[in-house]
Design a protein around this motif. Structure first.
Motif, short mmCIF file in Angstrom:
data_model
loop_
_atom_site.label_atom_id
_atom_site.label_comp_id
_atom_site.label_asym_id
_atom_site.label_seq_id
_atom_site.Cartn_x
_atom_site.Cartn_y
_atom_site.Cartn_z
N ALA A 115 -3.20 -32.31 -5.55
CA ALA A 115 -2.54 -31.00 -5.39
C ALA A 115 -3.48 -29.87 -5.82
CB ALA A 115 -1.25 -30.96 -6.21
N ARG A 116 -4.41 -30.18 -6.76
CA ARG A 116 -5.28 -29.13 -7.30
C ARG A 116 -6.76 -29.33 -6.93
NH1 ARG A 116 -2.15 -26.04 -10.79
NH2 ARG A 116 -3.89 -24.59 -10.63
N HIS A 117 -7.04 -30.21 -5.98
CA HIS A 117 -8.41 -30.42 -5.45
C HIS A 117 -9.42 -30.70 -6.56
CE1 HIS A 117 -6.59 -28.81 -1.87
NE2 HIS A 117 -6.40 -27.63 -2.44
N LEU A 118 -9.01 -31.46 -7.57
CA LEU A 118 -9.89 -31.64 -8.73
C LEU A 118 -11.20 -32.31 -8.38
CD1 LEU A 118 -7.50 -32.69 -11.66
CD2 LEU A 118 -8.14 -30.42 -10.84
N LEU A 191 12.60 -39.57 4.87
CA LEU A 191 11.69 -39.32 3.75
C LEU A 191 10.38 -38.71 4.25
CD1 LEU A 191 10.86 -41.59 0.73
CD2 LEU A 191 9.01 -40.71 2.15
N LEU A 192 9.83 -39.30 5.31
CA LEU A 192 8.54 -38.82 5.82
C LEU A 192 8.63 -37.36 6.24
CD1 LEU A 192 7.62 -41.93 8.03
CD2 LEU A 192 6.65 -41.33 5.79
N ARG A 193 9.76 -36.97 6.82
CA ARG A 193 9.92 -35.59 7.31
C ARG A 193 10.19 -34.61 6.17
NH1 ARG A 193 9.83 -35.84 12.63
NH2 ARG A 193 10.15 -37.92 13.47
N ARG A 194 10.81 -35.09 5.09
CA ARG A 194 11.25 -34.18 4.05
C ARG A 194 10.27 -34.01 2.88
NH1 ARG A 194 17.02 -34.41 0.99
NH2 ARG A 194 17.76 -34.95 3.08
N ALA A 195 9.49 -35.06 2.58
CA ALA A 195 8.71 -35.04 1.33
C ALA A 195 7.43 -34.20 1.44
CB ALA A 195 8.36 -36.47 0.93
N ASP A 196 7.08 -33.56 0.31
CA ASP A 196 5.82 -32.83 0.23
C ASP A 196 4.71 -33.74 -0.29
OD1 ASP A 196 6.82 -30.07 0.83
OD2 ASP A 196 8.14 -30.61 -0.84
N VAL A 197 5.09 -34.67 -1.15
CA VAL A 197 4.15 -35.68 -1.65
C VAL A 197 4.80 -37.03 -1.43
CG1 VAL A 197 2.91 -36.57 -3.66
CG2 VAL A 197 3.30 -34.10 -3.45
N ILE A 198 4.04 -37.95 -0.82
CA ILE A 198 4.60 -39.28 -0.53
C ILE A 198 3.76 -40.31 -1.27
CG2 ILE A 198 4.94 -40.99 1.31
CD1 ILE A 198 5.44 -38.55 3.18
N THR A 199 4.43 -41.17 -2.03
CA THR A 199 3.70 -42.17 -2.79
C THR A 199 4.25 -43.57 -2.48
OG1 THR A 199 2.89 -42.75 -5.01
CG2 THR A 199 5.12 -41.84 -4.91
N PRO A 222 2.62 -31.03 7.78
CA PRO A 222 1.17 -30.77 7.78
C PRO A 222 0.63 -30.46 6.39
CG PRO A 222 2.37 -29.03 8.95
CD PRO A 222 3.37 -30.10 8.62
N THR A 223 1.54 -30.12 5.47
CA THR A 223 1.13 -29.85 4.09
C THR A 223 1.25 -31.08 3.19
OG1 THR A 223 3.40 -29.14 3.77
CG2 THR A 223 1.75 -27.39 4.11
N ALA A 224 1.66 -32.21 3.77
CA ALA A 224 1.97 -33.39 2.93
C ALA A 224 0.72 -34.00 2.30
CB ALA A 224 2.68 -34.44 3.77
N LEU A 225 0.92 -34.53 1.09
CA LEU A 225 -0.11 -35.34 0.42
C LEU A 225 0.40 -36.78 0.35
CD1 LEU A 225 -0.80 -32.99 -2.65
CD2 LEU A 225 -2.14 -33.16 -0.53
N ALA A 250 -2.19 -32.94 4.84
CA ALA A 250 -3.15 -32.10 4.10
C ALA A 250 -4.13 -32.90 3.25
CB ALA A 250 -2.38 -31.13 3.21
N GLY A 251 -3.70 -34.05 2.72
CA GLY A 251 -4.61 -34.76 1.84
C GLY A 251 -4.10 -36.15 1.49
#
Ligand code: NAI
Ligand code: AKG
Length: 312
Positions: A115-118, A191-199, A222-225, A250-251
Motif C-alpha cells: 500500500a505504501r510502495h516500501l 469478494l473479487l469485485r468488492r475488495a481493495d486488498v485481497i489476500t 483496478p486499484t486492487a492489491l 494495482a499491485g
C-alpha cells in the motif's frame, strides 16, 4: 552395531528443534533439494524431517524401506504425498499451528508494504533517488480486505487488519455458519469485485491450483492489491503478470511461487510487485515451535510403537 533409529533431517530445522532430538536417535543431515543425495540418505532413515523445500513423493518412499515417520515442520503438506505414505504405513505429521502467527504477521507486513510502495521507494532511495510524489500510497483505513480462505492464518490476518480500520469480507465455502463476528462471507466473485486488498490463505490442492487466474484478476478493481502468502500456483503467475502490466490491478505481494526456489521471474521486474523468498514462517519463534512439534511426534512414532507398525 548401530541400533539407534536414524532421523534424517532434509531441510534446515532450528537449533532448538535439533537439540530436542536427544541422543536416543542418530541424526543425519542431507540437502533434500539434492535429489540423488536425498534418495541415497533416505535408504537408512527411520524418520524423515522436512520443511517445504523437500519433495517427498513415491520415488522417495520407494527408496526408504525403513521409513516409519515423516515430519513436516510447518503447515502445508503439498510437498508430501500423504496418501501414498499412509498407504505404505508411514505416519505423517505436520505442525498445523506452529507458524500461523508468523505467516499472518508477514501477510500484514506485505499488505502495508504494498500500500505504501516500501520496496521500490527504498530501492530507489538506495540508488540516490528521493522521489516522494512518485511513491504516494493509499490508506488502508475504511478500505475492504478480502480474505480467501478464512482458516487459521486468514482469521489472524483479518483480526490484525481490522485494527487498521479495514472492513473484512471473506470467501470460504467450507466454513458453513462458523463465520467470525465482523466478517461478511461472500461468493468468490463478490469478494473479487468488492475488495481493495485481497489476500489468499488456502492450502494448495487440485481445487485451489489456478483459483486466481485471468477471469478472477479481471473481476478485481483496478486499484486492487493482491497478496499471496499461501502457495505458488494458487495465483496464476502469467495471468498476474499480464494484469499488473496492463493496469488491470494495482499491485501484488508474493511470498510463494509456482517453482521454488524462484530467483528469476518477469514479476520481479515490475515496480508494483513486492516479492519475498517464502519467508512467511521464517521467524525464530515459529521455527522453534514447528521443529520441536515434529521432533516430539517423531520420537513418539519411533519409540511408542513397535517397528513396522503404522503410527496413528
Ligand atoms: N508462506 C508461508 O511461509 C506459509 C504458508 N502457509 C500456507 O498457508 C496455507 C493456509 O494455512 P492455514 O490458514 O493454517 O490453513 P487452514 O487449514 O487453517 O485454513 C485454510 C482455509 O482455506 C479454506 N479453503 C479450502 N479450499 C478453499 C477454496 N477453494 N476456497 C476458499 N477457501 C477454501 C478452508 O476451508 C480453510 O478454512 C497452508 O496450507 C500453507 O500452504 C502456511 C504457513 C506459512
Ligand atoms: O518454513 C517453511 O518450511 C515454509 C512454511 C510453510 O510454507 C508452511 O508451513 O506451509
Amino acid at each position: 552395531m548401530n541400533i539407534r533409529p536414524v532421523v534424517l533431517v532434509a531441510d534446515p530445522l532450528s537449533p532448538v528443534a535439533l537439540s530436542s532430538l536427544g541422543s536416543d536417535v542418530e541424526v543425519r543431515h542431507c540437502d533434500g533439494t539434492d535429489r540423488p543425495a536425498l534418495l541415497a540418505a533416505v535408504e537408512s532413515a527411520d524418520a524423515l524431517l522436512v520443511r517445504s523445500a523437500t519433495r517427498v513423493d513415491a520415488e522417495v518412499l520407494d527408496a526408504a524401506p525403513r521409513l516409519r515417520f515423516i515430519g513436516r515442520a510447518g503447515v502445508g503438506l503439498d510437498n508430501v504425498d500423504v496418501q501414498d505414505a499412509t498407504r505404505r504405513g508411514v505416519a505423517v505429521a505436520n505442525a498445523p499451528t506452529a507458524n500461523v502467527v508468523s505467516a499472518a504477521e508477514m501477510t500484514c507486513a506485505l499488505i502495508l508494504a504494498s500500500a505504501r510502495h516500501l520496496l521500490p521507494a527504498g530501492t530507489a532511495l538506495r540508488q540516490g533517488s528521493w522521489e516522494r510524489s512518485r511513491y504516494t500510497g493509499v490508506e488502508l483505513s475504511s478500505k475492504t480486505l478480502g480474505v480467501i480462505g478464512l482458516g487459521r492464518i486468514g482469521t489472524l490476518v483479518a483480526e490484525r487488519m481490522a485494527a487498521f480500520g479495514m472492513d473484512i469480507v471473506a470467501h470460504d465455502p467450507h466454513l458453513g455458519n462458523a463465520c467470525p463476528d465482523g466478517v461478511k462471507l461472500l461468493t468468490l466473485d463478490e469478494l473479487l469485485r468488492r475488495a481493495d486488498v485481497i489476500t489468499v490463505h488456502l492450502p494448495k490442492t487440485a481445487e485451489t491450483t489456478g483459483l486466481i487466474g485471468r477471469a478472477e484478476l479481471a473481476a478485481m478493481k483496478p486499484t486492487a492489491l493482491l497478496v499471496n502468502v499461501a502457495r505458488g500456483g494458487i495465483v496464476d503467475e502469467q495471468a498476474l503478470h499480464a494484469a499488473l502490466v496492463s493496469g488491470q490491478i494495482a499491485g501484488a505481494a508474493l511470498d510463494v511461487f509456482g517453482r521454488e526456489p524462484c530467483t528469476e521471474s518477469p514479476l520481479f521486474e515490475l515496480d508494483n510487485v513486492t516479492p519475498t523468498p517464502h519467508l512467511g514462517a521464517s521467524t525464530s519463534e515459529a521455527q522453534d515451535r514447528a521443529g520441536v512439534t515434529v521432533v516430539e511426534a517423531a520420537l513418539k512414532a519411533l519409540f511408542d510403537q513397535p517397528a513396522g507398525s503404522p503410527a496413528a
